[in-house]
Design a protein around this motif. Sequence first.
Motif, PDB file in Angstrom:
ATOM      1  N   ARG A   1       0.835  -1.191   0.000  1.00  8.52           N
ATOM      2  CA  ARG A   1       0.000   0.000   0.000  1.00  8.52           C
ATOM      3  C   ARG A   1       0.875   1.249   0.000  1.00  8.52           C
ATOM      4  O   ARG A   1       1.982   1.238   0.539  1.00  8.52           O
ATOM      5  CB  ARG A   1      -0.908  -0.011   1.224  1.00  8.52           C
ATOM      6  N   PRO A   2       0.416   2.340  -0.613  1.00  6.68           N
ATOM      7  CA  PRO A   2       1.244   3.554  -0.679  1.00  6.68           C
ATOM      8  C   PRO A   2       1.362   4.217   0.679  1.00  6.68           C
ATOM      9  O   PRO A   2       0.566   3.981   1.584  1.00  6.68           O
ATOM     10  CB  PRO A   2       0.478   4.443  -1.662  1.00  6.68           C
TER      11      PRO A   2
ATOM     12  N   LEU B   1      -2.983  11.604  -6.757  1.00  5.45           N
ATOM     13  CA  LEU B   1      -1.704  11.135  -7.298  1.00  5.45           C
ATOM     14  C   LEU B   1      -1.195   9.886  -6.600  1.00  5.45           C
ATOM     15  O   LEU B   1      -0.619   9.000  -7.253  1.00  5.45           O
ATOM     16  CB  LEU B   1      -0.665  12.256  -7.173  1.00  5.45           C
ATOM     17  N   ASN B   2      -1.405   9.779  -5.315  1.00  4.96           N
ATOM     18  CA  ASN B   2      -0.825   8.688  -4.522  1.00  4.96           C
ATOM     19  C   ASN B   2      -1.669   7.422  -4.656  1.00  4.96           C
ATOM     20  O   ASN B   2      -2.359   7.002  -3.736  1.00  4.96           O
ATOM     21  CB  ASN B   2      -0.717   9.116  -3.054  1.00  4.96           C
ATOM     22  N   ARG B   3      -1.596   6.816  -5.837  1.00  8.32           N
ATOM     23  CA  ARG B   3      -2.403   5.636  -6.153  1.00  8.32           C
ATOM     24  C   ARG B   3      -1.534   4.381  -6.155  1.00  8.32           C
ATOM     25  O   ARG B   3      -0.333   4.435  -6.389  1.00  8.32           O
ATOM     26  CB  ARG B   3      -3.067   5.792  -7.530  1.00  8.32           C
ATOM     27  N   THR B   4      -2.165   3.237  -5.920  1.00 15.35           N
ATOM     28  CA  THR B   4      -1.414   1.984  -5.901  1.00 15.35           C
ATOM     29  C   THR B   4      -0.883   1.624  -7.281  1.00 15.35           C
ATOM     30  O   THR B   4       0.117   0.916  -7.384  1.00 15.35           O
ATOM     31  CB  THR B   4      -2.313   0.841  -5.392  1.00 15.35           C
TER      32      THR B   4
ATOM     33  N   GLU C   1       7.931  -1.343  -6.782  1.00 19.70           N
ATOM     34  CA  GLU C   1       8.203  -0.321  -5.774  1.00 19.70           C
ATOM     35  C   GLU C   1       6.911   0.145  -5.117  1.00 19.70           C
ATOM     36  O   GLU C   1       5.821  -0.069  -5.631  1.00 19.70           O
ATOM     37  CB  GLU C   1       8.922   0.876  -6.403  1.00 19.70           C
ATOM     38  N   ARG C   2       7.076   0.806  -3.996  1.00 20.83           N
ATOM     39  CA  ARG C   2       5.949   1.452  -3.327  1.00 20.83           C
ATOM     40  C   ARG C   2       6.399   2.833  -2.876  1.00 20.83           C
ATOM     41  O   ARG C   2       7.591   3.079  -2.663  1.00 20.83           O
ATOM     42  CB  ARG C   2       5.450   0.640  -2.126  1.00 20.83           C
ATOM     43  N   SER C   3       5.475   3.718  -2.707  1.00 22.89           N
ATOM     44  CA  SER C   3       5.830   5.070  -2.308  1.00 22.89           C
ATOM     45  C   SER C   3       6.363   5.077  -0.880  1.00 22.89           C
ATOM     46  O   SER C   3       5.815   4.426   0.002  1.00 22.89           O
ATOM     47  CB  SER C   3       4.619   6.001  -2.420  1.00 22.89           C
ATOM     48  N   VAL C   4       7.453   5.808  -0.656  1.00 21.87           N
ATOM     49  CA  VAL C   4       8.059   5.911   0.664  1.00 21.87           C
ATOM     50  C   VAL C   4       7.725   7.245   1.332  1.00 21.87           C
ATOM     51  O   VAL C   4       7.955   7.413   2.530  1.00 21.87           O
ATOM     52  CB  VAL C   4       9.588   5.735   0.571  1.00 21.87           C
ATOM     53  N   TYR C   5       7.201   8.179   0.567  1.00 24.32           N
ATOM     54  CA  TYR C   5       6.841   9.485   1.126  1.00 24.32           C
ATOM     55  C   TYR C   5       5.807  10.121   0.217  1.00 24.32           C
ATOM     56  O   TYR C   5       5.880  10.024  -1.011  1.00 24.32           O
ATOM     57  CB  TYR C   5       8.075  10.385   1.220  1.00 24.32           C
TER      58      TYR C   5
END
Length: 338
Positions: free
Chosen positions: A141-142, A173-176, A187-191
């Motif tokens: 998950r982001p 913007l912060n989509r899976t 990858e996954r979002s870290v911030y």
Amino acid sequence: MLGFLVRLLPFWIREPLIILVGTVFGVRILSMALVDGEGWVPAVIGAVFLLGAALRVRVVVHALRARRRPAPATEAESAPVTPAPVTPAPVTPAARRPVEKKPNAFAQASFAIGLFAVIGGALWIEGKLPEDGTAATGASRPAACRLDEDEKLPSAYRSTPEAVTGADLCRALNRTELPELLGTPDERSVYASGTDNTAPLTDRKVAQPEARVEFETYTVELSATYDKLTVAQYAKLTTYGDGRDTRKLTVLGRPALLTSDHMMKIQFDLGSGEGASGPVEQGPLARTLTVAFDGKDRGGSWDLTVWSESGLLPDDSALVGIAEAVLPRITRGARDQD
């Protein structure tokens, strides 16, 4: 007030309740730290909750053992008593009392350990389930969007009723599926963050909200500028420069422009002695897709920028794909619709 009410509960209700609540909160917060990557502070808080629950289990076990031990005889009871002559009386058979079954301390401790395992397993499975009904693709998950909820919106947003906020942009913007659109599906979002900025050199009169999502490979920024500059005018301005890597296109039926430019790099010395302040330097190359707010290009635009510290950039088709997936999902939040 809540602590006073809890102390009013009987021991055998209060202690299991505290153990259950402490275990649930501890495992959940620890899961946020280890699975969601929230940092070491939630890990410490979760460990404290679990330690408190474990200490309560120990208190309950000691109480159960104390109930099983017979009470020691008092000094008066242990002294010899000289029997006195008593006239025999008719003996009435005493009623039998049911034998009280005392709880087993080992069983209670085993139950507490099993409860830890069941709750931990349930939370672990919950963390592995896909969100929003999407199929599991192996991507986590982001990261949650970091917002300044208490910060007051600049006056430029109140004078521009159609303006969205940084929270709205970050939510869109912060989509899976964003890593897959970038070409890095593992990858996954870290911030992730959203800010309610204003455009530079406008005396804070032009709203320019911004959202940023960072990955190990790329960083993606999405901003909106509510000025009168059209994409066509912006394209003419780029012709006065070198004009390299500039391409006109149409995205979602609107005029769009692809440009390249270097980010700025600023170094500060905060007194640690590990670095020194210096002038603004040229940072990594960034690719920006500018899309008009509407098909008639009446002013204002979305800016989608991607860059990486290594200097690598995704294909232009990736930026177009992100814009086509994200821009239609941008909606104003409930707090702005009043």
